[in-house]
Motif scaffolding. Structure first.
Motif, PDB file in Angstrom:
ATOM      1  N   ALA A 116      -3.026  -2.886 -13.850  1.00  0.00           N
ATOM      2  CA  ALA A 116      -1.954  -2.568 -14.805  1.00  0.00           C
ATOM      3  C   ALA A 116      -2.526  -2.241 -16.175  1.00  0.00           C
ATOM      4  CB  ALA A 116      -0.973  -3.732 -14.895  1.00  0.00           C
ATOM      5  N   ARG A 117      -3.560  -2.976 -16.584  1.00  0.00           N
ATOM      6  CA  ARG A 117      -4.197  -2.700 -17.873  1.00  0.00           C
ATOM      7  C   ARG A 117      -4.846  -1.328 -17.871  1.00  0.00           C
ATOM      8  NH1 ARG A 117      -8.676  -2.221 -20.200  1.00  0.00           N
ATOM      9  NH2 ARG A 117      -9.907  -2.692 -18.365  1.00  0.00           N
ATOM     10  N   VAL A 118      -5.551  -0.995 -16.799  1.00  0.00           N
ATOM     11  CA  VAL A 118      -6.235   0.303 -16.693  1.00  0.00           C
ATOM     12  C   VAL A 118      -5.219   1.451 -16.734  1.00  0.00           C
ATOM     13  CG1 VAL A 118      -7.568   1.782 -15.112  1.00  0.00           C
ATOM     14  CG2 VAL A 118      -8.274  -0.592 -15.516  1.00  0.00           C
ATOM     15  N   TYR A 119      -4.086   1.276 -16.062  1.00  0.00           N
ATOM     16  CA  TYR A 119      -3.055   2.308 -16.039  1.00  0.00           C
ATOM     17  C   TYR A 119      -2.184   2.307 -17.296  1.00  0.00           C
ATOM     18  CZ  TYR A 119      -3.833   3.962 -11.295  1.00  0.00           C
ATOM     19  OH  TYR A 119      -4.364   4.540 -10.176  1.00  0.00           O
ATOM     20  N   GLY A 120      -2.394   1.328 -18.168  1.00  0.00           N
ATOM     21  CA  GLY A 120      -1.644   1.284 -19.427  1.00  0.00           C
ATOM     22  C   GLY A 120      -0.219   0.780 -19.293  1.00  0.00           C
ATOM     23  N   VAL A 121       0.057  -0.020 -18.262  1.00  0.00           N
ATOM     24  CA  VAL A 121       1.416  -0.523 -18.065  1.00  0.00           C
ATOM     25  C   VAL A 121       1.510  -2.049 -18.138  1.00  0.00           C
ATOM     26  CG1 VAL A 121       2.130   1.506 -16.732  1.00  0.00           C
ATOM     27  CG2 VAL A 121       1.229  -0.503 -15.539  1.00  0.00           C
ATOM     28  N   ALA A 122       0.426  -2.711 -18.473  1.00  0.00           N
ATOM     29  CA  ALA A 122       0.429  -4.179 -18.521  1.00  0.00           C
ATOM     30  C   ALA A 122       1.491  -4.700 -19.481  1.00  0.00           C
ATOM     31  CB  ALA A 122      -0.951  -4.697 -18.902  1.00  0.00           C
TER      32      ALA A 122
ATOM     33  N   THR B 229       3.915   0.593  -9.102  1.00  0.00           N
ATOM     34  CA  THR B 229       5.123   1.407  -9.040  1.00  0.00           C
ATOM     35  C   THR B 229       6.320   0.553  -8.629  1.00  0.00           C
ATOM     36  OG1 THR B 229       3.841   3.374  -8.490  1.00  0.00           O
ATOM     37  CG2 THR B 229       6.181   3.442  -7.977  1.00  0.00           C
ATOM     38  N   LEU B 230       6.133  -0.286  -7.612  1.00  0.00           N
ATOM     39  CA  LEU B 230       7.219  -1.172  -7.178  1.00  0.00           C
ATOM     40  C   LEU B 230       7.646  -2.112  -8.301  1.00  0.00           C
ATOM     41  CD1 LEU B 230       6.329  -2.282  -3.534  1.00  0.00           C
ATOM     42  CD2 LEU B 230       8.069  -0.669  -4.265  1.00  0.00           C
ATOM     43  N   LEU B 231       6.669  -2.671  -8.985  1.00  0.00           N
ATOM     44  CA  LEU B 231       6.989  -3.605 -10.068  1.00  0.00           C
ATOM     45  C   LEU B 231       7.700  -2.905 -11.225  1.00  0.00           C
ATOM     46  CD1 LEU B 231       3.786  -5.821 -10.109  1.00  0.00           C
ATOM     47  CD2 LEU B 231       6.071  -6.438  -9.276  1.00  0.00           C
ATOM     48  N   LEU B 232       7.260  -1.705 -11.554  1.00  0.00           N
ATOM     49  CA  LEU B 232       7.922  -0.966 -12.632  1.00  0.00           C
ATOM     50  C   LEU B 232       9.344  -0.577 -12.243  1.00  0.00           C
ATOM     51  CD1 LEU B 232       4.919   1.216 -13.793  1.00  0.00           C
ATOM     52  CD2 LEU B 232       6.026  -0.624 -15.094  1.00  0.00           C
ATOM     53  N   GLN B 233       9.548  -0.189 -10.990  1.00  0.00           N
ATOM     54  CA  GLN B 233      10.897   0.121 -10.516  1.00  0.00           C
ATOM     55  C   GLN B 233      11.768  -1.143 -10.568  1.00  0.00           C
ATOM     56  OE1 GLN B 233       9.466   2.008  -6.773  1.00  0.00           O
ATOM     57  NE2 GLN B 233      10.998   3.568  -7.222  1.00  0.00           N
ATOM     58  N   ALA B 234      11.187  -2.271 -10.178  1.00  0.00           N
ATOM     59  CA  ALA B 234      11.922  -3.538 -10.222  1.00  0.00           C
ATOM     60  C   ALA B 234      12.299  -3.885 -11.661  1.00  0.00           C
ATOM     61  CB  ALA B 234      11.091  -4.649  -9.598  1.00  0.00           C
ATOM     62  N   ALA B 235      11.370  -3.679 -12.585  1.00  0.00           N
ATOM     63  CA  ALA B 235      11.648  -3.961 -14.000  1.00  0.00           C
ATOM     64  C   ALA B 235      12.770  -3.061 -14.518  1.00  0.00           C
ATOM     65  CB  ALA B 235      10.379  -3.781 -14.829  1.00  0.00           C
ATOM     66  N   ARG B 236      12.761  -1.795 -14.114  1.00  0.00           N
ATOM     67  CA  ARG B 236      13.828  -0.872 -14.529  1.00  0.00           C
ATOM     68  C   ARG B 236      15.183  -1.311 -13.980  1.00  0.00           C
ATOM     69  NH1 ARG B 236      10.691   3.441 -12.573  1.00  0.00           N
ATOM     70  NH2 ARG B 236       9.100   3.781 -14.102  1.00  0.00           N
ATOM     71  N   LEU B 237      15.196  -1.689 -12.715  1.00  0.00           N
ATOM     72  CA  LEU B 237      16.442  -2.148 -12.105  1.00  0.00           C
ATOM     73  C   LEU B 237      16.959  -3.379 -12.852  1.00  0.00           C
ATOM     74  CD1 LEU B 237      17.323  -2.360  -8.395  1.00  0.00           C
ATOM     75  CD2 LEU B 237      17.724  -4.327  -9.851  1.00  0.00           C
TER      76      LEU B 237
ATOM     77  N   LEU C 213       0.846  -1.198   0.000  1.00  0.00           N
ATOM     78  CA  LEU C 213       0.000   0.000   0.000  1.00  0.00           C
ATOM     79  C   LEU C 213       0.877   1.241   0.000  1.00  0.00           C
ATOM     80  CD1 LEU C 213      -2.640  -1.213   2.603  1.00  0.00           C
ATOM     81  CD2 LEU C 213      -2.896  -1.116   0.114  1.00  0.00           C
ATOM     82  N   LEU C 214       0.326   2.350  -0.418  1.00  0.00           N
ATOM     83  CA  LEU C 214       1.074   3.591  -0.588  1.00  0.00           C
ATOM     84  C   LEU C 214       1.892   3.965   0.642  1.00  0.00           C
ATOM     85  CD1 LEU C 214       1.785   5.983  -2.354  1.00  0.00           C
ATOM     86  CD2 LEU C 214      -0.271   7.119  -1.541  1.00  0.00           C
ATOM     87  N   GLY C 215       1.324   3.834   1.817  1.00  0.00           N
ATOM     88  CA  GLY C 215       2.034   4.227   3.035  1.00  0.00           C
ATOM     89  C   GLY C 215       3.296   3.423   3.306  1.00  0.00           C
ATOM     90  N   ASP C 216       3.382   2.241   2.746  1.00  0.00           N
ATOM     91  CA  ASP C 216       4.533   1.369   2.965  1.00  0.00           C
ATOM     92  C   ASP C 216       5.456   1.281   1.761  1.00  0.00           C
ATOM     93  OD1 ASP C 216       3.522   0.622   5.510  1.00  0.00           O
ATOM     94  OD2 ASP C 216       2.215  -0.849   4.547  1.00  0.00           O
ATOM     95  N   ALA C 217       5.092   1.922   0.680  1.00  0.00           N
ATOM     96  CA  ALA C 217       5.799   1.722  -0.593  1.00  0.00           C
ATOM     97  C   ALA C 217       7.278   2.089  -0.522  1.00  0.00           C
ATOM     98  CB  ALA C 217       5.108   2.499  -1.707  1.00  0.00           C
ATOM     99  N   ALA C 218       7.618   3.212   0.086  1.00  0.00           N
ATOM    100  CA  ALA C 218       9.032   3.629   0.132  1.00  0.00           C
ATOM    101  C   ALA C 218       9.860   2.618   0.918  1.00  0.00           C
ATOM    102  CB  ALA C 218       9.152   5.016   0.745  1.00  0.00           C
TER     103      ALA C 218
ATOM    104  N   SER D  56      -2.254   1.059  -6.322  1.00  0.00           N
ATOM    105  CA  SER D  56      -1.410   1.331  -7.488  1.00  0.00           C
ATOM    106  C   SER D  56       0.074   1.420  -7.142  1.00  0.00           C
ATOM    107  CB  SER D  56      -1.865   2.612  -8.189  1.00  0.00           C
ATOM    108  OG  SER D  56      -1.756   3.721  -7.314  1.00  0.00           O
ATOM    109  N   SER D  57       0.407   1.583  -5.877  1.00  0.00           N
ATOM    110  CA  SER D  57       1.823   1.611  -5.510  1.00  0.00           C
ATOM    111  C   SER D  57       2.489   0.256  -5.788  1.00  0.00           C
ATOM    112  CB  SER D  57       2.008   2.029  -4.051  1.00  0.00           C
ATOM    113  OG  SER D  57       1.385   1.125  -3.182  1.00  0.00           O
ATOM    114  N   ALA D  58       1.721  -0.822  -5.821  1.00  0.00           N
ATOM    115  CA  ALA D  58       2.286  -2.127  -6.197  1.00  0.00           C
ATOM    116  C   ALA D  58       2.808  -2.083  -7.631  1.00  0.00           C
ATOM    117  CB  ALA D  58       1.239  -3.225  -6.034  1.00  0.00           C
TER     118      ALA D  58
END
Length: 103
Positions: free
Chosen positions: A84-90, A55-63, A9-14, A51-53
């Motif tokens: 992911a589909r709704v946000y266009g990142v699937a 973000t974590l996955l996209l950061q992981a993919a970049r790394l 969740l957003l509060g724990d994402a960082a 949606s922070s999940a």
């Protein structure tokens, strides 16, 4: 195989990213030393997320990309795939699934 926690969740994402980043870097070194090209991340236990999940996955993919590897997210919940589909990142997280749906 690394595992996502049950809740992202957003509060724990960082905090979660700090932990995941260190684990990803260590796993990436192991994968490369074994001449592998794919880093696997288990998402099957993920039950509470926003949606922070993504973000974590996209950061992981970049790394992984920076490390010369491909991230494979295993057993993502259907709701996460839909988000992911709704946000266009699937297609960034599951390119093979998007291609097979188009066929």
């Amino acid at each position: 195989m690394l595992k996502l926690p049950g809740s992202v969740l957003l509060g724990d994402a960082a905090r979660l990213w700090t932990q995941l980043e260190a684990s990803l870097q260590a796993e990436a070194a192991q994968v490369r030393s074994a001449a592998g090209s794919r880093l696997r991340l288990q998402a099957g236990g993920l039950s509470e997320f926003d949606s922070s999940a993504l973000t974590l996955l996209l950061q992981a993919a970049r790394l992984c990309h920076r490390e010369g590897l491909t991230l494979e997210v295993h057993e993502p919940p259907a709701k996460l795939r839909e988000l992911a589909r709704v946000y266009g990142v699937a297609e960034l997280l599951w390119p093979e699934a998007v291609q097979s749906q188009a066929a």
